[in-house]
Motif scaffolding. Sequence first.
Motif, short mmCIF file in Angstrom:
data_model
loop_
_atom_site.label_atom_id
_atom_site.label_comp_id
_atom_site.label_asym_id
_atom_site.label_seq_id
_atom_site.Cartn_x
_atom_site.Cartn_y
_atom_site.Cartn_z
N ILE A 96 66.38 7.17 26.19
CA ILE A 96 66.76 6.19 27.35
C ILE A 96 65.77 6.54 28.57
O ILE A 96 65.57 5.40 29.15
N PRO A 97 65.33 7.39 29.02
CA PRO A 97 64.50 7.55 30.09
C PRO A 97 63.24 6.86 29.96
O PRO A 97 62.74 6.08 30.84
N GLN A 98 62.78 6.89 28.60
CA GLN A 98 61.63 6.06 28.14
C GLN A 98 61.58 4.60 28.24
O GLN A 98 61.11 3.66 28.82
N ALA A 99 62.95 4.11 27.97
CA ALA A 99 63.44 2.80 28.01
C ALA A 99 63.41 2.15 29.51
O ALA A 99 63.06 1.23 29.77
N LEU A 100 63.93 3.21 30.44
CA LEU A 100 63.95 2.78 31.98
C LEU A 100 62.62 2.95 32.71
O LEU A 100 62.43 2.34 33.66
N GLU A 101 61.80 3.82 32.10
CA GLU A 101 60.16 4.02 32.72
C GLU A 101 59.62 2.70 33.09
O GLU A 101 59.38 2.81 34.36
N VAL A 207 70.19 4.06 41.29
CA VAL A 207 71.48 3.19 40.92
C VAL A 207 71.81 3.42 39.23
O VAL A 207 72.90 3.48 38.84
N ASP A 208 70.70 3.30 38.51
CA ASP A 208 71.01 3.23 37.15
C ASP A 208 71.18 4.65 36.51
O ASP A 208 72.12 4.87 35.60
N VAL A 209 70.81 5.74 37.34
CA VAL A 209 70.88 7.01 36.81
C VAL A 209 72.47 7.28 37.14
O VAL A 209 73.31 8.08 36.42
N ALA A 210 72.86 6.89 38.34
CA ALA A 210 74.24 7.21 38.69
C ALA A 210 75.17 6.45 37.63
O ALA A 210 76.15 7.19 37.20
N PRO A 218 75.25 12.85 30.62
CA PRO A 218 73.84 13.03 30.18
C PRO A 218 73.49 14.59 29.97
O PRO A 218 73.91 15.37 31.20
N PRO A 219 73.02 15.05 29.33
CA PRO A 219 72.17 16.38 29.37
C PRO A 219 71.05 16.59 30.55
O PRO A 219 70.81 15.67 30.86
N GLU A 220 71.09 17.58 30.85
CA GLU A 220 69.97 18.14 31.92
C GLU A 220 68.66 17.33 31.61
O GLU A 220 67.93 17.22 32.40
N ALA A 221 68.30 17.56 30.28
CA ALA A 221 67.02 17.07 30.10
C ALA A 221 66.87 15.52 30.42
O ALA A 221 65.84 14.82 30.28
N PHE A 222 67.91 14.79 30.24
CA PHE A 222 67.93 13.39 30.57
C PHE A 222 67.43 13.13 32.11
O PHE A 222 66.40 12.25 32.37
N PHE A 223 68.00 13.94 32.90
CA PHE A 223 67.71 13.95 34.16
C PHE A 223 66.09 14.40 34.47
O PHE A 223 65.32 13.82 35.20
N ASP A 224 65.99 15.41 33.72
CA ASP A 224 64.41 16.05 33.96
C ASP A 224 63.65 14.94 33.45
O ASP A 224 62.37 14.89 34.21
N ARG A 225 63.55 14.30 32.61
CA ARG A 225 62.65 13.15 32.26
C ARG A 225 62.49 12.21 32.87
O ARG A 225 61.23 11.55 33.13
#
Length: 268
Positions: A96-101, A207-210, A218-225
């Motif tokens: 998901i973080p890669q999709a948002l990047e 906004v999308d993170v919130a 989400p796990p902490e790894a999601f936010f770290d990425r």
Amino acid sequence: MSTAEAKLAESCGAQIVAREPLAGGDISGASRIALADGRTVIAKRGPVVAREARMLAAIRTLGAPAPAVIGQADDWLVLEDVGPSRPFDARAWEEIPQALEPLRSADQDETYGWPEDYALRDVTVSNTRTTDWAAFWRDNRLLCHCPDLAPPLARRVEALTVKLADIIPARPPAALVHGDLWGGNVVWNGERASLIDPCAYYGDREVDVAAMTVFDTPPEAFFDRLELSPGWRARLPVYRLWMWLTHIRLFGESYRPAAEADLELLGF
């Protein structure tokens, strides 16, 4: 075949042989359509599907994964079928973080907002353009709800908006945000995460993170990425609040405690 079905078949480019309603959001229903030529597509019907098509095109133009628009006729929108969605697993939270990047690469000179307003059922999503992000969020995402809220809650929201410029930045980098990125608007097919049902505009990517913390954890790894800016965690309740207020207006007072909890976190 009804006139509506005929228009849908025309948009699909082939005869419809089967139709399966899809579970998902409470606002925007969709169906998986099997066609006589062997393809499957996703069909949606509603008053703002043309606007959704333009948002999906903007997301895809930046290189983020989202379904392609196959056809459109009147209030029908036909989309690429990106596959049945599966429950999020550890790999999904990596993807998901890669999709948002790619959405970070929006033109940094863009003003905040979008060329046209949107709507979630009977709730208008105002996208009036401005160069001040805190003013955009104040006027278009918070104060706009106050006339429809219970007075005690409205007063707390109004008090927050007075101090909003001290909490969120005036000029964050202008990403293209999905705008309604709860877990149901991400299709994880086991290989790829695709973004669906956007409520897109240019704004702060937080906004999308919130939004991903509204109904998911989400796990902490999601936010770290995501490599977020310092202080991001303290700003999430401000951005989450828009979703809670929208849900109160759409679905009722059961969402009020969540809005009040985030206001409490912010000190209001």
